[in-house]
Design a protein around this motif. Structure first.
Motif, PDB file in Angstrom:
ATOM      1  N   PRO A  19     -53.376 -15.952  32.291  1.00  0.00           N
ATOM      2  CA  PRO A  19     -52.279 -14.988  32.043  1.00  0.00           C
ATOM      3  C   PRO A  19     -52.379 -13.731  32.915  1.00  0.00           C
ATOM      4  CG  PRO A  19     -53.089 -15.853  29.964  1.00  0.00           C
ATOM      5  CD  PRO A  19     -54.042 -16.333  31.025  1.00  0.00           C
ATOM      6  N   GLU A  28     -51.253 -14.527  36.468  1.00  0.00           N
ATOM      7  CA  GLU A  28     -49.790 -14.571  36.530  1.00  0.00           C
ATOM      8  C   GLU A  28     -49.191 -13.167  36.570  1.00  0.00           C
ATOM      9  OE1 GLU A  28     -48.825 -16.905  33.128  1.00  0.00           O
ATOM     10  OE2 GLU A  28     -49.503 -18.801  34.027  1.00  0.00           O
ATOM     11  N   GLN A  29     -49.744 -12.257  35.767  1.00  0.00           N
ATOM     12  CA  GLN A  29     -49.248 -10.884  35.768  1.00  0.00           C
ATOM     13  C   GLN A  29     -49.550 -10.186  37.094  1.00  0.00           C
ATOM     14  OE1 GLN A  29     -47.309  -9.302  33.576  1.00  0.00           O
ATOM     15  NE2 GLN A  29     -47.226 -11.166  32.347  1.00  0.00           N
ATOM     16  N   LYS A  49     -47.979  -6.867  31.137  1.00  0.00           N
ATOM     17  CA  LYS A  49     -46.844  -7.540  30.496  1.00  0.00           C
ATOM     18  C   LYS A  49     -45.993  -6.553  29.704  1.00  0.00           C
ATOM     19  CE  LYS A  49     -45.980 -11.440  27.335  1.00  0.00           C
ATOM     20  NZ  LYS A  49     -46.666 -12.446  26.474  1.00  0.00           N
TER      21      LYS A  49
END
Length: 396
Positions: A71, A74-75, A283
Motif C-alpha cells: 500500500p 502504491e501511495q 492516502k
C-alpha cells in the motif's frame, strides 16, 4: 581490537561531534539539518497510526516484503506522479530513510578504488558512506546554478566514474538549485557517457516561491535512454517526520534488484508499522496542506536570516539567498581584516552561545576553510535575529 581496514578512511561526523557542545544552556543552534518538530502534523500522524491499526493491523505489525509494504509503494507511486514522474509501485523500493538508499547504492556499485563524482560541497554522510566502501571521491565544483556541467563532463571523461551523485534541488549544504538547462545537460552526459546519475531529492518539496525545475528523473522522459542511467532517492523525513525513517529509491530494474538483495542482508525490511502509517497519511490527502504550512514558515525564517546576516555581518560574509530547503551556505570574506577561517569563527560563536557548522567537512577534496552552513529551520524569527546578532558580536 583488529577492526576492518575499510574503517581506516572514515571518521566520526564533524557535525555529530559539534552537537556535543550544544548542551550548554542558552545556545542558539543553526547547526542541525533537522526539520522543526513544531511543523510535524501530529494529529494527522496520530490518525494515520490509528487507521493503520484498525484497518491493517496484521500488515502493520508483521514482517513484510523487503521491497516495501505494497500500500505504501502504491501511495509513493501516486506521490511521484503528482510531481511528474511515472513510476509503477513495483518500480521503487522502500528504504529506511533515503540514507539507506544511498548506502545500498554504495554497496551495490562501489568496489575499492572505484571513482565516484560528487558536488563540492555535498552531503557529509554521503562522502563517509562512499568512502566506507572504498570509493576514490572526485569533487565537481558548483556555482549559484548548481554543479558546473562543463567541468562535470571533463571529470566524467577523465575519471570514468561508477556514478555521479547530485543533490540538484536545494542541496545540503549548498542550498543551490540546479537550473533546468543544466539538468537536461546532465541527462545528456549520462546517456552519452553511459554514466549512472544518482539524484538525491530530500528537499525538493520545500520551495518558497515558484516550484523548482522538474527532477532529473522526471526529465528522463525528454531524453531517450536516460531512464537506464538515473537512480532517484526520495524521503518523507523533511516533509512529514524523520522518526518514521521512510525513504524510497527508483532505479533501473537491475540496480533495484541488487539493492533489494543487499537490503535483505541488513534490515530485512523497513518498519512495516512506519510504512503503514506513512501509507495512511499519504492516502488521507493531508500532505498538500502540511507542505504549504512548512513552506510558508521556512520561507519567513530564510528571509529573516538573510536580512539579519546582511545587517549584522555586512561585507564580512557572502551568500546566495536560498529559494527553498533548510540551509544558507556562506563564505567569510575576511573584509577589513576580520575572521576568514570558519573553524576559528565557530569557536568564537560558541563563546557567544550560537552554533553553526564550518563548511570544510562537506568537501571530499580541497576544502574551502572560509565556508559555513547555517540552518534556519528550527529557530523562529526572533531566535534567528538574536542568534545572528550573536554572530555579529563573535565577528567583532
Amino acid at each position: 581490537m583488529n577492526f576492518a581496514s575499510r574503517l581506516d578512511n572514515v571518521e566520526t561526523s564533524a557535525i555529530r561531534e559539534l552537537f556535543k557542545l550544544l548542551g550548554k544552556p542558552g545556545i542558539i543552534s543553526f547547526a542541525g539539518g533537522f526539520p522543526d518538530a513544531a511543523m510535524f502534523d501530529v494529529e494527522g500522524i496520530r490518525e494515520s497510526v490509528n487507521k493503520a491499526l484498525q484497518q491493517e493491523a496484521g500488515g502493520a505489525l508483521q514482517y513484510g516484503a523487503t521491497e516495501g509494504y505494497e500500500p505504501l509503494r502504491e501511495q509513493l507511486s501516486a506521490f511521484m506522479a503528482s510531481k511528474g514522474v511515472a513510476v509503477a509501485a513495483d518500480g521503487l523500493i522502500v528504504t529506511t530513510g533515503s540514507q539507506q538508499a544511498l548506502d545500498l547504492i554504495g554497496k551495490t556499485m562501489i568496489s575499492p578504488g572505484d571513482k565516484v563524482i560528487v558536488e563540492g560541497p555535498t552531503f557529509l554522510a554521503t562522502i563517509q558512506c562512499f568512502r566506507l566502501y572504498g570509493a576514490d571521491i572526485i569533487s565537481a565544483p558548483i556555482d549559484e546554478n548548481g554543479v558546473k556541467v562543463d567541468v562535470l563532463e571533463q571529470l566524467i571523461v577523465e575519471h570514468k566514474p561508477k556514478f555521479v551523485y547530485l543533490i540538484p534541488t536545494f542541496g545540503n549544504p549548498s542550498g543551490r538549485m540546479l537550473s533546468l538547462e543544466r539538468r537536461k545537460r546532465v541527462l545528456e552526459l549520462a546517456v552519452n557517457h553511459e554514466t549512472l546519475i544518482v539524484e538525491d531529492d530530500p528537499y525538493g518539496d520545500l520551495y518558497f516561491g515558484e516550484p523548482p525545475p522538474p527532477s532529473i528523473l522526471s526529465l528522463c522522459a525528454q531524453q531517450p535512454g536516460a531512464r537506464e542511467w538515473v537512480a532517484h532517492c526520495g524521503s518523507l523525513s523533511k516533509v512529514l517526520s524523520p522518526g518514521l525513517r521512510v525513504g524510497w529509491m527508483v532505479a533501473p530494474p537491475e540496480l533495484l534488484a541488487k539493492a533489494t538483495m543487499c537490503k535483505q542482508f541488513s534490515d530485512a525490511h523497513t518498519s512495516t508499522f512506519a510504512q503503514a502509517t506513512a501509507a495512511q497519511y499519504l492516502k488521507s490527502g493531508r500532505m498538500p496542506a502540511t507542505l504549504a504550512k512548512v513552506r510558508k514558515t521556512y520561507a519567513e525564517r530564510a528571509a529573516a536570516m538573510g536580512a539579519a546576516l546582511k545587517r549584522e555581518l555586512g561585507d564580512a560574509i557572502e551568500f546566495t539567498q536560498p529559494q527553498g530547503g533548510l540551509f544558507f551556505w556562506a563564505r567569510l570574506t575576511g573584509a577589513n581584516g576580520r575572521i576568514s577561517d570558519a573553524n576559528e569563527f565557530a569557536k568564537k560563536a560558541i563563546e557567544e552561545k550560537v552554533a553553526f557548522v564550518p563548511g570544510a567537512p562537506f568537501f571530499a577534496t580541497n576544502p574551502d576553510l572560509s565556508t559555513l552552513r547555517l540552518s534556519f529551520a528550527t529557530a523562529d524569527v526572533a531566535k534567528i535575529e538574536e542568534g545572528v546578532g550573536r554572530l555579529g558580536k563573535a565577528m567583532g
